[in-house]
Design a protein around this motif. Structure first.
Motif, PDB file in Angstrom:
ATOM      1  N   LEU A  30       0.639  -1.270   0.096  1.00  0.00           N
ATOM      2  CA  LEU A  30       0.069  -0.040  -0.082  1.00  0.00           C
ATOM      3  C   LEU A  30       0.935   1.150   0.087  1.00  0.00           C
ATOM      4  CD1 LEU A  30      -2.596   1.834   0.433  1.00  0.00           C
ATOM      5  CD2 LEU A  30      -2.335   1.328   2.810  1.00  0.00           C
ATOM      6  N   PHE A  31       1.731   1.305   1.076  1.00  0.00           N
ATOM      7  CA  PHE A  31       2.610   2.482   1.064  1.00  0.00           C
ATOM      8  C   PHE A  31       3.742   2.812  -0.179  1.00  0.00           C
ATOM      9  CE2 PHE A  31       1.266   2.594   5.327  1.00  0.00           C
ATOM     10  CZ  PHE A  31       1.195   3.834   5.628  1.00  0.00           C
ATOM     11  N   GLY A  32       3.927   1.515  -0.882  1.00  0.00           N
ATOM     12  CA  GLY A  32       4.527   1.611  -2.205  1.00  0.00           C
ATOM     13  C   GLY A  32       3.849   2.174  -3.328  1.00  0.00           C
ATOM     14  N   GLN A  33       2.539   1.745  -3.315  1.00  0.00           N
ATOM     15  CA  GLN A  33       1.576   2.386  -4.301  1.00  0.00           C
ATOM     16  C   GLN A  33       1.284   3.961  -3.905  1.00  0.00           C
ATOM     17  OE1 GLN A  33      -1.519  -0.200  -3.613  1.00  0.00           O
ATOM     18  NE2 GLN A  33      -0.819  -1.785  -4.816  1.00  0.00           N
ATOM     19  N   LEU A  34       1.514   4.388  -2.966  1.00  0.00           N
ATOM     20  CA  LEU A  34       1.333   5.749  -2.421  1.00  0.00           C
ATOM     21  C   LEU A  34       2.557   6.396  -2.514  1.00  0.00           C
ATOM     22  CD1 LEU A  34      -0.640   5.405   0.888  1.00  0.00           C
ATOM     23  CD2 LEU A  34      -1.546   6.009  -1.263  1.00  0.00           C
ATOM     24  N   GLY A  35       3.758   6.092  -3.118  1.00  0.00           N
ATOM     25  CA  GLY A  35       4.994   6.578  -3.312  1.00  0.00           C
ATOM     26  C   GLY A  35       5.984   6.778  -2.160  1.00  0.00           C
ATOM     27  N   HIS A  36       5.604   5.926  -1.182  1.00  0.00           N
ATOM     28  CA  HIS A  36       6.572   6.044   0.147  1.00  0.00           C
ATOM     29  C   HIS A  36       7.476   4.855  -0.011  1.00  0.00           C
ATOM     30  CE1 HIS A  36       3.099   8.343   1.186  1.00  0.00           C
ATOM     31  NE2 HIS A  36       3.306   8.378   2.416  1.00  0.00           N
ATOM     32  N   VAL A  37       8.728   4.926   0.755  1.00  0.00           N
ATOM     33  CA  VAL A  37       9.416   3.869   0.879  1.00  0.00           C
ATOM     34  C   VAL A  37       9.513   3.273   2.214  1.00  0.00           C
ATOM     35  CG1 VAL A  37      10.950   4.447  -1.133  1.00  0.00           C
ATOM     36  CG2 VAL A  37      11.536   5.254   1.189  1.00  0.00           C
ATOM     37  N   THR A  38       9.634   1.960   2.642  1.00  0.00           N
ATOM     38  CA  THR A  38       9.372   1.345   3.845  1.00  0.00           C
ATOM     39  C   THR A  38      10.761   0.727   4.309  1.00  0.00           C
ATOM     40  OG1 THR A  38       8.474  -0.371   3.041  1.00  0.00           O
ATOM     41  CG2 THR A  38       6.748   1.207   3.837  1.00  0.00           C
ATOM     42  N   ASP A  56       7.710  -1.672  14.111  1.00  0.00           N
ATOM     43  CA  ASP A  56       7.448  -2.516  13.106  1.00  0.00           C
ATOM     44  C   ASP A  56       7.675  -2.153  11.870  1.00  0.00           C
ATOM     45  OD1 ASP A  56       6.810  -4.564  15.219  1.00  0.00           O
ATOM     46  OD2 ASP A  56       4.605  -3.830  15.135  1.00  0.00           O
ATOM     47  N   LEU A  57       7.313  -1.287  11.543  1.00  0.00           N
ATOM     48  CA  LEU A  57       7.476  -0.655  10.065  1.00  0.00           C
ATOM     49  C   LEU A  57       7.496   0.955   9.917  1.00  0.00           C
ATOM     50  CD1 LEU A  57       7.478  -1.776   6.987  1.00  0.00           C
ATOM     51  CD2 LEU A  57       4.874  -1.534   7.010  1.00  0.00           C
ATOM     52  N   MET A  58       8.550   1.415   9.224  1.00  0.00           N
ATOM     53  CA  MET A  58       8.530   2.928   9.132  1.00  0.00           C
ATOM     54  C   MET A  58       8.309   3.105   7.691  1.00  0.00           C
ATOM     55  SD  MET A  58      11.102   5.844  10.503  1.00  0.00           S
ATOM     56  CE  MET A  58      10.014   6.077  12.003  1.00  0.00           C
ATOM     57  N   ALA A  59       7.625   4.226   7.346  1.00  0.00           N
ATOM     58  CA  ALA A  59       7.316   4.537   5.965  1.00  0.00           C
ATOM     59  C   ALA A  59       7.826   6.061   5.937  1.00  0.00           C
ATOM     60  CB  ALA A  59       6.014   4.838   5.483  1.00  0.00           C
ATOM     61  N   LEU A  60       8.746   6.371   4.603  1.00  0.00           N
ATOM     62  CA  LEU A  60       9.195   7.666   4.438  1.00  0.00           C
ATOM     63  C   LEU A  60       8.469   8.324   3.185  1.00  0.00           C
ATOM     64  CD1 LEU A  60      11.059  10.030   4.801  1.00  0.00           C
ATOM     65  CD2 LEU A  60      13.090   8.925   3.208  1.00  0.00           C
ATOM     66  N   ALA A  61       7.484   9.092   3.327  1.00  0.00           N
ATOM     67  CA  ALA A  61       6.814   9.900   2.109  1.00  0.00           C
ATOM     68  C   ALA A  61       7.750  10.485   1.434  1.00  0.00           C
ATOM     69  CB  ALA A  61       5.801  10.465   2.753  1.00  0.00           C
ATOM     70  N   PRO A  62       7.232  10.992   0.026  1.00  0.00           N
ATOM     71  CA  PRO A  62       8.153  11.628  -0.810  1.00  0.00           C
ATOM     72  C   PRO A  62       8.288  12.978  -0.269  1.00  0.00           C
ATOM     73  CG  PRO A  62       6.369  10.398  -1.943  1.00  0.00           C
ATOM     74  CD  PRO A  62       6.155  10.281  -0.565  1.00  0.00           C
ATOM     75  N   ALA A 107       7.807  13.185   5.204  1.00  0.00           N
ATOM     76  CA  ALA A 107       6.865  12.860   6.251  1.00  0.00           C
ATOM     77  C   ALA A 107       7.248  11.455   6.827  1.00  0.00           C
ATOM     78  CB  ALA A 107       5.577  12.826   6.045  1.00  0.00           C
ATOM     79  N   LEU A 108       7.499  11.152   7.924  1.00  0.00           N
ATOM     80  CA  LEU A 108       7.763  10.167   8.615  1.00  0.00           C
ATOM     81  C   LEU A 108       6.469   9.285   9.344  1.00  0.00           C
ATOM     82  CD1 LEU A 108      11.053  10.932  10.104  1.00  0.00           C
ATOM     83  CD2 LEU A 108      10.954   9.425   8.348  1.00  0.00           C
ATOM     84  N   ILE A 109       6.290   8.136   8.915  1.00  0.00           N
ATOM     85  CA  ILE A 109       5.059   7.431   9.551  1.00  0.00           C
ATOM     86  C   ILE A 109       5.570   5.975  10.028  1.00  0.00           C
ATOM     87  CG2 ILE A 109       2.937   6.173   8.573  1.00  0.00           C
ATOM     88  CD1 ILE A 109       4.399   8.551   6.094  1.00  0.00           C
ATOM     89  N   ILE A 110       5.129   5.761  11.392  1.00  0.00           N
ATOM     90  CA  ILE A 110       5.355   4.483  11.988  1.00  0.00           C
ATOM     91  C   ILE A 110       3.895   3.763  11.999  1.00  0.00           C
ATOM     92  CG2 ILE A 110       5.754   3.497  14.122  1.00  0.00           C
ATOM     93  CD1 ILE A 110       7.755   5.278  14.599  1.00  0.00           C
ATOM     94  N   ASP A 159       6.748   9.840  19.205  1.00  0.00           N
ATOM     95  CA  ASP A 159       7.519  10.903  19.279  1.00  0.00           C
ATOM     96  C   ASP A 159       8.653  10.982  18.248  1.00  0.00           C
ATOM     97  OD1 ASP A 159       6.683  12.088  21.555  1.00  0.00           O
ATOM     98  OD2 ASP A 159       7.978  10.976  22.915  1.00  0.00           O
ATOM     99  N   PHE A 160       8.664   9.821  17.418  1.00  0.00           N
ATOM    100  CA  PHE A 160       9.477   9.632  16.234  1.00  0.00           C
ATOM    101  C   PHE A 160       9.123   9.713  14.922  1.00  0.00           C
ATOM    102  CE2 PHE A 160      11.412   8.050  20.119  1.00  0.00           C
ATOM    103  CZ  PHE A 160      12.578   8.579  20.040  1.00  0.00           C
ATOM    104  N   CYS A 161       7.663  10.085  14.943  1.00  0.00           N
ATOM    105  CA  CYS A 161       6.928  10.108  13.326  1.00  0.00           C
ATOM    106  C   CYS A 161       5.932  11.389  13.337  1.00  0.00           C
ATOM    107  CB  CYS A 161       6.291   8.620  13.310  1.00  0.00           C
ATOM    108  SG  CYS A 161       4.991   8.239  14.752  1.00  0.00           S
TER     109      CYS A 161
END
Length: 166
Positions: A35-43, A56-62, A65-68, A89-91
């Motif tokens: 899903l996040f790959g389809q949104l253009g994020h790397v995980t 468990d998983l962190m995503a970096l948006a184009p 933005a940082l998503i946990i 505190d880390f996303c």
């Protein structure tokens, strides 16, 4: 020059699962990553944060933005683990990801929610946006980049010593 998608050849080495997750959690992780790959994020999975906790998983948006994403594969898994507030505190955004067998009602209503299986995922509830400070964003992004580069290094040279680890 525009960014083009990164294509992964079937000839490239595949990383073996790390074995910490159940089959259910691994399937959820795969679906969320798709899903996040389809949104253009790397995980990147299992990223150790500066506080010693492992996301468990962190995503970096184009846009940086940082998503946990905290994966919960069962009711027992959710009830046994109360460390997840330490990740926020880390996303910029925080989501729970669950299979459809976990009742949504047990999760906090004020956090993002993703339902996933090994084929894909859907965002059921958006996560609140809490922007990181510039210094924290830089530190977390650098940690993300170093972890990702270490994985690539290990794929290219499995016997290499990286950060004192073989």
């Amino acid at each position: 020059m525009t960014d083009s998608p990164i294509r992964i050849s079937s000839q490239q080495p595949i990383l073996a699962p790390d074995g910490r997750q159940s089959l259910m959690a691994s399937g959820v992780q795969r679906g969320v990553r798709r899903l996040f790959g389809q949104l253009g994020h790397v995980t990147i999975p299992e990223l150790t944060l500066a506080n010693g906790r492992r996301a468990d998983l962190m995503a970096l948006a184009p846009d940086g933005a940082l998503i946990i994403i905290e994966i919960k594969s069962s009711i027992a898994d959710f009830r046994a683990d109360r460390k997840w507030p330490n990740y926020e505190d880390f996303c910029d955004r925080f989501y729970f990801a669950i299979p459809d067998t976990v009742p949504v009602e047990i999760l906090p209503e004020d956090r993002g929610l993703i339902v996933a299986d090994s084929f894909g995922a859907a965002i059921m509830r958006e996560a609140a946006h809490h922007p990181l400070s510039s210094a924290r964003r830089k530190a977390v992004t650098l940690r993300f980049a170093r972890a990702a580069a270490s994985v690539l290094h290990a794929l290219a040279d499995p016997d290499a010593v990286i950060d004192g680890h073989l």
